[in-house]
Design a protein around this motif. Structure first.
Motif, PDB file in Angstrom:
ATOM      1  N   SER A  74     -17.834 -54.865 -27.484  1.00  0.00           N
ATOM      2  CA  SER A  74     -16.852 -55.716 -28.161  1.00  0.00           C
ATOM      3  C   SER A  74     -17.281 -57.168 -27.983  1.00  0.00           C
ATOM      4  O   SER A  74     -18.161 -57.464 -27.152  1.00  0.00           O
ATOM      5  N   TYR A  99     -10.834 -69.457 -29.273  1.00  0.00           N
ATOM      6  CA  TYR A  99     -10.368 -68.070 -29.251  1.00  0.00           C
ATOM      7  C   TYR A  99      -9.609 -67.804 -27.947  1.00  0.00           C
ATOM      8  O   TYR A  99     -10.152 -67.949 -26.848  1.00  0.00           O
ATOM      9  N   GLU A 142     -17.090 -73.352 -29.361  1.00  0.00           N
ATOM     10  CA  GLU A 142     -16.737 -72.448 -30.467  1.00  0.00           C
ATOM     11  C   GLU A 142     -16.596 -73.340 -31.696  1.00  0.00           C
ATOM     12  O   GLU A 142     -15.780 -74.256 -31.700  1.00  0.00           O
ATOM     13  N   THR A 195     -17.622 -57.604 -34.542  1.00  0.00           N
ATOM     14  CA  THR A 195     -16.421 -56.991 -35.126  1.00  0.00           C
ATOM     15  C   THR A 195     -16.041 -57.649 -36.452  1.00  0.00           C
ATOM     16  O   THR A 195     -15.474 -56.994 -37.327  1.00  0.00           O
ATOM     17  N   LYS A 196     -16.332 -58.919 -36.590  1.00  0.00           N
ATOM     18  CA  LYS A 196     -15.804 -59.713 -37.684  1.00  0.00           C
ATOM     19  C   LYS A 196     -16.760 -59.667 -38.881  1.00  0.00           C
ATOM     20  O   LYS A 196     -16.910 -58.637 -39.498  1.00  0.00           O
ATOM     21  N   LEU A 205     -15.921 -52.267 -33.684  1.00  0.00           N
ATOM     22  CA  LEU A 205     -15.807 -53.336 -32.680  1.00  0.00           C
ATOM     23  C   LEU A 205     -17.189 -53.587 -32.101  1.00  0.00           C
ATOM     24  O   LEU A 205     -17.912 -52.632 -31.804  1.00  0.00           O
TER      25      LEU A 205
HETATM   26  C1  LIG Z   1     -12.530 -61.648 -32.401  1.00  0.00           C
HETATM   27  C2  LIG Z   1     -13.185 -62.781 -31.704  1.00  0.00           C
HETATM   28  C3  LIG Z   1     -13.671 -62.630 -30.397  1.00  0.00           C
HETATM   29  C4  LIG Z   1     -13.508 -61.348 -29.598  1.00  0.00           C
HETATM   30  O1  LIG Z   1     -14.117 -60.250 -30.196  1.00  0.00           O
HETATM   31  P1  LIG Z   1     -13.591 -58.740 -29.937  1.00  0.00           P
HETATM   32  O2  LIG Z   1     -14.567 -57.886 -30.649  1.00  0.00           O
HETATM   33  O3  LIG Z   1     -12.199 -58.665 -30.450  1.00  0.00           O
HETATM   34  O4  LIG Z   1     -13.631 -58.512 -28.449  1.00  0.00           O
HETATM   35  C5  LIG Z   1     -14.289 -63.726 -29.818  1.00  0.00           C
HETATM   36  N1  LIG Z   1     -14.429 -64.898 -30.492  1.00  0.00           N
HETATM   37  C6  LIG Z   1     -13.967 -65.069 -31.740  1.00  0.00           C
HETATM   38  C7  LIG Z   1     -14.154 -66.383 -32.420  1.00  0.00           C
HETATM   39  C8  LIG Z   1     -13.330 -64.020 -32.393  1.00  0.00           C
HETATM   40  O5  LIG Z   1     -12.852 -64.200 -33.633  1.00  0.00           O
END
Ligand SMILES: *Cc1c(COP(=O)(O)O)cnc(C)c1O
Length: 374
Positions: A74, A99, A142, A195-196, A205
């Motif tokens: 993840s 985040y 970030e 994940t995104k 994930l």
């Molecule tokens: C979603 C996200 C995370 C964490 O990722 P997971 O896969 O949910 O553990 C970290 N940083 C950012 C900017 C995110 O959008």
């Protein structure tokens, strides 16, 4: 080679069994050993390495311009891995807006193990300079940052940090390797919640770390990946490697639609403020253009006129935009961020975060127009 080409070819594995064009999925947890004790194909046990994980890591390292990449189960497992490279008594500087769970991890989980953490406005170089402590070992950046989409100057922060022997890690989840390459701007470490956008279809994930140099941090990350055990499954690695192939095209479309919608939203009567780095009204627009020359990604935050109730009403008025957390998928999402972050969230209560998907921009605008009521 251009990124579009790299993204398609970098993760391919040559299949010797059937000559398959699509990469096979190696579910085996264990691999054969020769009489002399060696592992002729380079893999021993899937927690240590797996062909699908290798392929994904190779693709990520190429796209980010790094020496090595490490995939985790993840995004937060990837953030944890970086913190595990620090020692008890070390200090990490985190963004005051970013985040939520990354900050919570440093505070709640790493804190009791002796990691010191403080937060600073990562958009203010003087504030960063003043916040550096004698034991600061890492600055966590970030950019664009959750949820206000502020932009930090990776190049300036990296030269400041390096002048004091401090490493810089950048959470590049929002921009992806297609729109921003922190390593080329001086950062040492890049982190992705795969994940995104990299997965891109809201069905896997994952997290990844890419390092600029094959140095002691890289060696430590490999040990953390093996020994902490949050390694990523072959099926998930396959899905992410497949996601990488269309990432350049998807990011182009996400960015174009988000820019068009941000412009239209800015003049809407029910909107108090639009946060999008691609708008000239964004406080760091000039920096965003320099750092992300090919697009500003697909995330927009809007503040609705009125209070939390107005914002939540707008969110539930929307039809194409589904109310859910997360971002970066093909489908558009809307989220009332403050209520998901918890009681000490600093996010404005009238803020909605939009993840602009790949639906036609006219349909998305139609949905937003009918949902934005005063
Ligand atoms: C979603 C996200 C995370 C964490 O990722 P997971 O896969 O949910 O553990 C970290 N940083 C950012 C900017 C995110 O959008």
């Amino acid at each position: 080679m251009k990124k579009e080409t790299q993204a398609i070819h970098a993760t391919n594995l040559l299949d010797e069994t059937a000559g398959a064009i699509a990469t096979p999925i190696f579910l085996s947890t264990t691999f054969t050993r020769d009489a002399d004790g060696s592992y002729p194909k380079g893999h021993m046990y899937s927690r240590n390495s797996n062909p699908n994980r290798d392929a994904l890591e190779k693709g990520l390292a190429i796209l980010e311009g790094g020496a090595k990449a490490f995939a985790f189960g993840s995004g937060l497992a990837a953030v944890s891995a970086v913190f595990q490279c620090l020692k008890s008594g070390d200090h990490v500087l985190m963004p005051s807006v970013g985040y939520y769970a990354s900050v919570k991890l440093a505070e709640e989980i790493m804190g009791p193990w002796g990691l010191h953490m403080s937060q600073v406005d990562m958009e203010d170089l003087d504030a960063i300079k003043a916040a550096i402590q004698p034991n600061t070992k890492l600055i966590w950046v970030e950019t664009p940052a959750n949820p206000l989409l502020g932009i930090s100057d990776i190049q300036a922060i990296s030269s400041l940090a390096h002048s004091q022997g401090i490493k810089v890690a950048v959470d590049n989840t929002m921009a992806t390797p297609i729109l921003q390459n922190p390593i080329s701007l001086g950062a040492d470490i890049v982190m992705h919640a795969t994940t995104k956008y990299i997965g891109g279809h809201s069905d896997v994930l994952g997290g990844a770390i890419i390092v600029r140099d094959d140095d002691e941090w890289s060696a430590r990350l490999k040990r953390v990946q093996i020994l902490m055990g949050a390694s990523q499954s072959p099926l998930d690695c396959y899905l992410l490697a497949r996601g990488l192939k269309t990432l350049p095209l998807r990011m182009r479309e996400h960015s174009a639609s988000a820019l068009a919608l941000a412009q239209r939203l800015e003049s809407h009567i029910a909107i108090e403020k639009v946060h999008y780095p691609g708008l000239p009204s964004h406080p760091q627009h000039a920096l965003a253009k320099r750092q992300m020359p090919d697009g500003f990604s697909g995330m927009i935050s809007i503040q609705i006129k009125g209070d939390e109730a107005n914002a939540r009403r707008v969110a539930s008025n929307l039809n194409l935009f589904q109310q859910a957390t997360s971002l970066g998928g093909v489908e558009s999402l809307v989220e009332h961020r403050r209520s998901i972050e918890g009681p000490d969230s600093k996010t404005p209560s009238n803020l909605l975060r939009l993840s602009i998907g790949l639906e036609h921009v006219d349909d998305l605008w139609e949905d937003l127009s009918q949902g934005l009521t005063l």
